[in-house]
Design a protein around this motif. Sequence first.
Motif, short mmCIF file in Angstrom:
data_model
loop_
_atom_site.label_atom_id
_atom_site.label_comp_id
_atom_site.label_asym_id
_atom_site.label_seq_id
_atom_site.Cartn_x
_atom_site.Cartn_y
_atom_site.Cartn_z
N LEU A 1 0.83 -1.20 0.00
CA LEU A 1 0.00 0.00 0.00
C LEU A 1 0.87 1.26 0.00
O LEU A 1 0.60 2.20 -0.74
CB LEU A 1 -0.94 -0.01 1.22
CG LEU A 1 -1.96 1.10 1.31
CD1 LEU A 1 -2.84 1.17 0.07
CD2 LEU A 1 -2.82 0.89 2.54
N LEU A 2 1.91 1.26 0.79
CA LEU A 2 2.81 2.42 0.83
C LEU A 2 3.49 2.65 -0.51
O LEU A 2 3.74 3.79 -0.89
CB LEU A 2 3.87 2.23 1.92
CG LEU A 2 3.37 2.24 3.36
CD1 LEU A 2 4.49 1.84 4.31
CD2 LEU A 2 2.80 3.60 3.74
N GLY A 3 3.80 1.59 -1.24
CA GLY A 3 4.49 1.71 -2.51
C GLY A 3 3.57 1.89 -3.70
O GLY A 3 4.03 1.91 -4.84
N GLY A 4 2.28 2.03 -3.47
CA GLY A 4 1.30 2.13 -4.56
C GLY A 4 1.28 3.48 -5.23
O GLY A 4 2.26 4.24 -5.21
N ARG B 1 10.38 5.26 4.90
CA ARG B 1 11.40 6.23 4.52
C ARG B 1 11.32 6.55 3.03
O ARG B 1 11.38 7.71 2.61
CB ARG B 1 12.80 5.71 4.84
CG ARG B 1 13.89 6.77 4.58
CD ARG B 1 15.26 6.15 4.35
NE ARG B 1 15.29 5.16 3.30
CZ ARG B 1 15.27 5.44 1.99
NH1 ARG B 1 15.18 6.67 1.55
NH2 ARG B 1 15.33 4.46 1.10
N ALA B 2 11.12 5.51 2.21
CA ALA B 2 10.99 5.72 0.76
C ALA B 2 9.77 6.57 0.45
O ALA B 2 9.80 7.42 -0.45
CB ALA B 2 10.92 4.37 0.05
N LEU B 3 8.69 6.37 1.18
CA LEU B 3 7.48 7.17 0.98
C LEU B 3 7.76 8.64 1.32
O LEU B 3 7.34 9.55 0.59
CB LEU B 3 6.35 6.63 1.85
CG LEU B 3 4.99 7.30 1.67
CD1 LEU B 3 4.37 6.90 0.33
CD2 LEU B 3 4.06 6.93 2.81
N VAL B 4 8.48 8.87 2.41
CA VAL B 4 8.83 10.24 2.79
C VAL B 4 9.73 10.87 1.72
O VAL B 4 9.53 12.04 1.34
CB VAL B 4 9.49 10.27 4.19
CG1 VAL B 4 10.02 11.67 4.50
CG2 VAL B 4 8.50 9.81 5.25
#
Length: 192
Positions: A73-76, A136-139
């Motif tokens: 979900l975070l990487g979507g 962290r990648a999402l940020v």
Amino acid sequence: MGRPKQFDPEAAVEQAMQVFWRQGYAATTPQDLVDALGIGKGSLYHAFGSKHALFELALRRYRDSQAVAVIELLGGEGPVKDRLRAALRMLVEMDLTDPDRRGCMAVNTAAELAGADEVAAELVRRMFDRTEEALRALVEEGRRSGEISPERDARAVGSMLLSTAVGLRLLARVAEGPERLALVVEATVDSL
């Protein structure tokens, strides 16, 4: 020629995961596992070696089946803050709709065994690291898109978000309803 196995080891690990998740490691007896798996103690030890070895397999299965949903979900697609909000809400909903209020098996294991079982602690540490990396990648993505201030340290914010997720999982185990948890989710997203 030996007798064929009378059970499916994959299904047995799934059943064991459910028992350990509900009861914890220490409270789960070999008899609990035998009853849940529908096999004899001899078969249990022959197939898995020990209660701890089966617990390790169950914890890995949890990682592969449960923890992946949040990371996906975070990487979507979509706005960063919307994905974060959706991921945190998903955790809250999973916990509040679980009739046993089991919470997160990784969080439960950290609380129960981290100081006493290095193998379990390392498995949980890797799960937390994987989730924190996704956060962290999402940020970082939010910094690039302008949704999050470029001055925010992505690593520090990722760690804060992981701590928030862990706290939500614990609070959900005793929450009377979703209100307090919803406030935490919204305050977390708004803080970015």
